[in-house]
Motif scaffolding. Structure first.
Motif, mmCIF file in Angstrom:
data_model
loop_
_atom_site.group_PDB
_atom_site.id
_atom_site.type_symbol
_atom_site.label_atom_id
_atom_site.label_comp_id
_atom_site.label_asym_id
_atom_site.label_seq_id
_atom_site.Cartn_x
_atom_site.Cartn_y
_atom_site.Cartn_z
ATOM 1 N N SER A 1 0.836 -1.207 0.000
ATOM 2 C CA SER A 1 0.000 0.000 0.000
ATOM 3 C C SER A 1 0.866 1.251 0.000
ATOM 4 N N VAL A 2 2.001 1.193 0.713
ATOM 5 C CA VAL A 2 2.927 2.333 0.719
ATOM 6 C C VAL A 2 3.544 2.513 -0.667
ATOM 7 N N VAL A 3 3.951 1.409 -1.283
ATOM 8 C CA VAL A 3 4.561 1.468 -2.618
ATOM 9 C C VAL A 3 3.572 2.037 -3.637
ATOM 10 N N ARG A 4 2.313 1.591 -3.548
ATOM 11 C CA ARG A 4 1.309 2.013 -4.530
ATOM 12 C C ARG A 4 0.654 3.341 -4.171
ATOM 13 N N GLY A 5 0.848 3.779 -2.926
ATOM 14 C CA GLY A 5 0.227 5.029 -2.501
ATOM 15 C C GLY A 5 -1.269 4.929 -2.320
ATOM 16 N N VAL A 6 -1.759 3.749 -1.929
ATOM 17 C CA VAL A 6 -3.189 3.548 -1.697
ATOM 18 C C VAL A 6 -3.408 3.163 -0.232
ATOM 19 N N PRO A 7 -4.562 3.499 0.330
ATOM 20 C CA PRO A 7 -4.808 3.191 1.746
ATOM 21 C C PRO A 7 -4.977 1.698 1.984
ATOM 22 N N ASN A 8 -4.632 1.253 3.185
ATOM 23 C CA ASN A 8 -4.803 -0.153 3.566
ATOM 24 C C ASN A 8 -5.503 -0.251 4.906
ATOM 25 N N GLU A 9 -6.421 0.671 5.167
ATOM 26 C CA GLU A 9 -7.169 0.652 6.421
ATOM 27 C C GLU A 9 -8.655 0.432 6.138
ATOM 28 N N LEU A 10 -9.332 -0.074 7.142
ATOM 29 C CA LEU A 10 -10.780 -0.141 7.065
ATOM 30 C C LEU A 10 -11.348 1.276 7.093
ATOM 31 N N ILE A 11 -12.536 1.444 6.552
ATOM 32 C CA ILE A 11 -13.189 2.749 6.573
ATOM 33 C C ILE A 11 -13.841 2.954 7.942
ATOM 34 N N PRO A 12 -13.515 4.029 8.642
ATOM 35 C CA PRO A 12 -14.163 4.292 9.936
ATOM 36 C C PRO A 12 -15.652 4.584 9.744
ATOM 37 N N PHE A 13 -16.466 3.983 10.555
ATOM 38 C CA PHE A 13 -17.910 4.210 10.466
ATOM 39 C C PHE A 13 -18.251 5.687 10.659
ATOM 40 N N ASP A 14 -17.414 6.391 11.399
ATOM 41 C CA ASP A 14 -17.658 7.809 11.651
ATOM 42 C C ASP A 14 -17.717 8.617 10.360
ATOM 43 N N TRP A 15 -17.037 8.135 9.310
ATOM 44 C CA TRP A 15 -17.070 8.840 8.028
ATOM 45 C C TRP A 15 -18.472 8.878 7.426
ATOM 46 N N VAL A 16 -19.302 7.906 7.797
ATOM 47 C CA VAL A 16 -20.642 7.802 7.211
ATOM 48 C C VAL A 16 -21.486 9.034 7.519
ATOM 49 N N LYS A 17 -21.158 9.739 8.608
ATOM 50 C CA LYS A 17 -21.936 10.928 8.965
ATOM 51 C C LYS A 17 -21.927 11.961 7.842
ATOM 52 N N HIS A 18 -20.876 11.940 7.005
ATOM 53 C CA HIS A 18 -20.797 12.887 5.900
ATOM 54 C C HIS A 18 -21.866 12.612 4.841
ATOM 55 N N LEU A 19 -22.416 11.404 4.830
ATOM 56 C CA LEU A 19 -23.489 11.080 3.888
ATOM 57 C C LEU A 19 -24.847 11.578 4.373
ATOM 58 N N ALA A 20 -24.888 12.165 5.554
ATOM 59 C CA ALA A 20 -26.113 12.741 6.132
ATOM 60 C C ALA A 20 -27.259 11.735 6.190
ATOM 61 N N PRO A 21 -27.077 10.608 6.917
ATOM 62 C CA PRO A 21 -28.190 9.646 7.057
ATOM 63 C C PRO A 21 -29.414 10.326 7.651
ATOM 64 N N HIS A 22 -30.590 9.988 7.119
ATOM 65 C CA HIS A 22 -31.813 10.626 7.603
ATOM 66 C C HIS A 22 -32.752 9.642 8.302
ATOM 67 N N GLY A 23 -32.216 8.525 8.747
ATOM 68 C CA GLY A 23 -33.016 7.561 9.494
ATOM 69 C C GLY A 23 -32.321 6.218 9.551
ATOM 70 N N GLU A 24 -32.840 5.325 10.371
ATOM 71 C CA GLU A 24 -32.317 3.963 10.446
ATOM 72 C C GLU A 24 -33.437 3.010 10.845
ATOM 73 N N HIS A 25 -33.261 1.726 10.512
ATOM 74 C CA HIS A 25 -34.251 0.725 10.876
ATOM 75 C C HIS A 25 -33.588 -0.652 10.955
ATOM 76 N N GLN A 26 -34.198 -1.531 11.725
ATOM 77 C CA GLN A 26 -33.670 -2.878 11.931
ATOM 78 C C GLN A 26 -34.105 -3.792 10.784
ATOM 79 N N LEU A 27 -33.157 -4.604 10.300
ATOM 80 C CA LEU A 27 -33.467 -5.601 9.269
ATOM 81 C C LEU A 27 -33.459 -7.021 9.818
ATOM 82 N N GLY A 28 -33.091 -7.173 11.090
ATOM 83 C CA GLY A 28 -33.012 -8.502 11.672
ATOM 84 C C GLY A 28 -31.738 -9.220 11.265
#
Length: 304
Positions: A26-53
């Motif tokens: 990842s360093v050689v290619r210059g690309v990230p090798n981390e999981l995406i933090p869930f906190d980033w999702v707030k930028h998508l401005a979720p407008h609700g949530e519901h359970q799917l089971g």
């Protein structure tokens, strides 16, 4: 014959070694090798949530974590020694045929973020398991994330979600082409275009033109026409790494410049052709840009 504990220990050591190799590449290619933090999702401005089971979900669609995103690689390989004990425990249970409880995840679009069960996902993915049972909470978003999205991508998509909320374009023109930018802050410029269109129409028709009418007119008479000319004249091939929306703003600025220069509106097609003639990068530079984008695993944005 090797026992389950020894097998699990060997497996976690190989997994950590693979994570180290991934980090190096990842360093050689210059690309990230981390999981995406869930906190980033707030930028998508979720407008609700519901359970799917509880449902069976693709393991490869789990691309992030709520609080363990630094502990695992992009492909959920364990990166630290302190993960070994729990990882070995889960792998032993798997080798022994024990049924593990469902993991807990947030679903955003078609992707998943682990709330509980990171080690179970890591073991499953490392050993080629295709599906895993999960208790799902789905977040409602207007614009869906993609697996290779960066933080900037999610910020831009969040701005797009806000733009759609303000314009209701997805309702007024449900089959409209996606309006995606490569730089934050551009949707506010488009909103100014719509307000200008609203003012122009009000003067033209000598009546107060509503916002929705202005949005529909802007899209049909301005944005759709420019993007049609972009497609008709194969303009995108001259601007690798850019989108139709990027080109729309540049061409509209150029159209205004030509109007000021000649004293009349040249129209969207002539503005498009003149922009390409004056501002397309040289061939060697375009090839270099494409190679750089491919080398770093970035998007070429061929049509959107």
């Amino acid at each position: 014959m090797i026992d389950n504990h020894s097998q699990a220990k060997q497996d976690v050591e190989r997994a950590r070694l693979a994570a180290t190799v991934e980090d190096f590449l990842s360093v050689v290619r210059g690309v990230p090798n981390e999981l995406i933090p869930f906190d980033w999702v707030k930028h998508l401005a979720p407008h609700g949530e519901h359970q799917l089971g509880v449902q069976s979900i693709p393991v490869d669609s789990v691309i992030g974590s709520v609080d363990r995103y630094r502990d695992f690689s992009r492909h959920f390989l364990p990166k630290e020694h302190f993960l070994d004990e729990r990882w070995i425990s889960v792998r032993k249970a798997q080798l022994g045929g024990r049924e593990l409880p469902p993991i807990q995840v947030y679903k955003v679009g078609e992707l998943y973020f682990v709330k509980d069960g990171n080690h179970r996902v890591s073991v499953a993915r490392r050993n080629g398991q295709k599906y895993i049972d999960a208790s799902i909470i789905e977040l409602d978003v207007r614009v869906k994330p993609e697996p290779d999205d960066t933080l900037r991508d999610l910020i831009i998509k969040g701005e797009y979600a806000r733009f759609l909320s303000l314009t209701r374009l997805d309702e007024l023109a449900p089959h409209h082409r996606l309006i995606r930018f490569t730089t934050p802050g551009r949707y506010d410029i488009v909103l100014d275009h719509i307000r200008t269109r609203q003012y122009y129409l009000s003067l033209k028709h000598e009546r107060e033109v509503g916002w929705e009418e202005a949005v529909e007119s802007w899209h049909r008479r301005l944005y759709a026409r420019v993007t049609e000319h972009i497609e008709q004249h194969h303009v995108m091939r001259f601007f690798p790494g850019r989108t139709e929306a990027d080109l729309y703003l540049w061409i509209m600025d150029h159209r205004y410049f030509l109007k000021q220069r000649y004293g009349f509106d040249v129209g969207s097609e002539l503005a498009t052709l003149d922009f390409v003639r004056h501002f397309r990068p040289r061939a060697w530079k375009r090839v270099g840009t494409r190679l750089q984008l491919l080398l770093h695993g970035q998007k070429l944005h061929p049509t959107t």
